[in-house]
Enzyme design. Structure first.
Site, PDB file in Angstrom:
ATOM      1  N   MET A  29      82.427  45.395  12.527  1.00  0.00           N
ATOM      2  CA  MET A  29      81.686  45.283  11.277  1.00  0.00           C
ATOM      3  C   MET A  29      82.222  44.093  10.491  1.00  0.00           C
ATOM      4  O   MET A  29      83.314  43.608  10.735  1.00  0.00           O
ATOM      5  CB  MET A  29      81.829  46.571  10.467  1.00  0.00           C
ATOM      6  CG  MET A  29      81.455  47.799  11.236  1.00  0.00           C
ATOM      7  SD  MET A  29      79.727  47.844  11.704  1.00  0.00           S
ATOM      8  CE  MET A  29      79.003  48.481  10.201  1.00  0.00           C
ATOM      9  N   CYS A  30      81.482  43.672   9.513  1.00  0.00           N
ATOM     10  CA  CYS A  30      81.808  42.439   8.803  1.00  0.00           C
ATOM     11  C   CYS A  30      81.632  42.663   7.311  1.00  0.00           C
ATOM     12  O   CYS A  30      81.330  43.761   6.866  1.00  0.00           O
ATOM     13  CB  CYS A  30      80.887  41.329   9.286  1.00  0.00           C
ATOM     14  SG  CYS A  30      80.893  41.133  11.080  1.00  0.00           S
ATOM     15  N   GLN A  31      81.822  41.624   6.554  1.00  0.00           N
ATOM     16  CA  GLN A  31      81.583  41.704   5.116  1.00  0.00           C
ATOM     17  C   GLN A  31      80.670  40.567   4.692  1.00  0.00           C
ATOM     18  O   GLN A  31      80.831  39.434   5.152  1.00  0.00           O
ATOM     19  CB  GLN A  31      82.912  41.612   4.358  1.00  0.00           C
ATOM     20  CG  GLN A  31      83.823  42.800   4.599  1.00  0.00           C
ATOM     21  CD  GLN A  31      84.100  43.607   3.345  1.00  0.00           C
ATOM     22  OE1 GLN A  31      83.823  43.173   2.235  1.00  0.00           O
ATOM     23  NE2 GLN A  31      84.647  44.795   3.523  1.00  0.00           N
TER      24      GLN A  31
END
Lengths: 280, 280
Positions: free
Chosen positions: B1-3
């Site tokens: 997952m990322c931001q």
């Protein structure tokens, strides 16, 4: 008119030395003050740095000169605007994706009244003759290989490019560098010089700034590279001129193909600003 | 997952304050260490900075934080790889040209077994599910407006996007930001927060680092902006959560459109690494 710098290597190398001399032309040893750009193909992908400030005093150019980026292929450009205002959208190199590869294009020339029929998938973002020519070349390539889902071999690309270039050159000088990172395609109308570097590497002194570098200190015995620029960047290396109408392809740090179109003319540098020319 | 981090303004503004807190998540306050990127739409064109080093210790991120770039729209991303190796080609935002505009896309999510039928003109350069989804969305748009030579209105784009997003969300969480610089399209599957800033601007303190800024000192009374992020970036501003299945469009620094698709599911964050999943 503008200035071009490109490099193609058999392994990754740093462009720092050449770019240091080259960027002096962006406001110090030459008046190419209307922006600059440099594109790198690094081992895990490509990236582009552009700025609309003069390369000589751009904070981003200072960062790039001090940040050692090793890459196999580099395309750099400093701009002196002939067509299109000064701004980021008109800074070279321009980039487009074709068949899963990033293509970069930089141009030195001045194509008068050049408004090719563009019907997609590539349209210009800025307002330069250069980006119109780039979109046109990519349109020609994407149509010539319209059934491909993988990039064709550079030999096939070179053949299509050779035919597509000639009509464009009737509008003016068209010196360019075009690459997908693997093959470096270079066309000369009026001014391009090439130098080959390999073991034993010499010491070289820049033309534009008092910097000398022992190239053997930064390259291994198996490294091989070719550097192409609008004018020679060093005083003590054997730079050779490309011919008018010549398309060269460099692969793995050496010349892989050269073909001259004798129909291509070299134009005298225009004495009036092309900014005033009317759009059709 | 990322931001994700995005900003859309009615005039140009600096992202420095928000990006300072955001980039802490790239290796300091969070383990998003697999690269980062930030795209700016400045008054004369767009540009992108990417790096495959952690944002927290990247020399290029330090340069960007210290270099005041004023822009109307910004898209930033820090990566924690789920699919695709660490490398420049897999750093968000991704970019493509469509009808003479640069589109940037950044994604936080994990689309399992997502291999859409891509037949051009957009193909992925890297190996992420995110870039495949981006190419698919751009393919859908370019076909829906295939007779256009000028970009359609954002209202028309939003309609096509709304329909195209739903089938993708069946593969997993699909939080994204997509923009051509004028309109900022944002979709939420699992986590996105919005904050509006306008006169009177407050003092705000970052969540991730002990920095407080008087936002009235860097913005004029007529400035208006919206900031969207995966998690709130400041402690003392009224961040509001987007709904699952919600597509929002921001234009001129404010919400212009919002529509929720109740069929979109929010997936639980997977407990096994998606790196091991087989390609079809």
């Amino acid at each position: 008119m503008c200035q071009l710098l490109s490099m193609n290597c058999n392994s990754t190398a740093s462009i720092q030395f050449s770019f240091t001399g080259f960027s002096e032309r962006g406001g110090h040893t030459s008046d190419h003050v209307d922006g600059w750009g440099i594109a790198f193909y690094e081992p895990t992908g490509s990236r582009l740095f552009i700025d609309d400030k003069p390369a000589y005093e751009s904070p981003l150019a200072r960062f790039v000169k001090g940040y050692e980026i090793k890459s196999k292929t580099v395309v750099a450009h400093i701009r002196k605007a002939t067509q299109g205002e000064v701004g980021l959208a008109n800074c070279h190199p321009f980039q487009r994706e074709w068949l899963g590869q990033t293509w970069f294009f930089a141009n030195n020339g001045d194509l008068r009244n050049y408004y090719p029929e563009l019907s997609g998938p590539y349209f210009p973002i800025g307002s330069t003759d250069s980006e119109r020519a780039f979109c046109y070349l990519m349109q020609v390539l994407s149509r010539a290989f319209k059934d491909c889902v993988r990039p064709p071999a550079w030999t096939e690309v070179a053949e299509v490019l050779f035919e597509a270039i000639a009509p464009i050159t009737r509008h003016g000088n068209f010196n360019f560098t075009l690459t997908n990172g693997d093959a470096l395609f270079v066309h000369c109308s009026s001014s391009l010089y090439e130098v080959n570097r390999q073991h034993p590497f010499p010491k070289a002194r820049l033309v534009d700034v008092d910097v000398e570098m022992d190239l053997s200190a930064v390259n291994g015995t198996n490294d091989r590279m070719v550097v192409v620029a609008t004018e020679p960047l060093t005083v003590d290396e054997p730079w050779t001129a490309l011919q008018t109408g010549e398309l060269r392809v460099y692969v793995g740090g050496e010349l892989a193909h050269a073909r001259v179109n004798p129909a291509v003319e070299r134009f005298l540098v225009p004495t009036v600003s092309m900014r005033t020319q009317a759009k059709p």
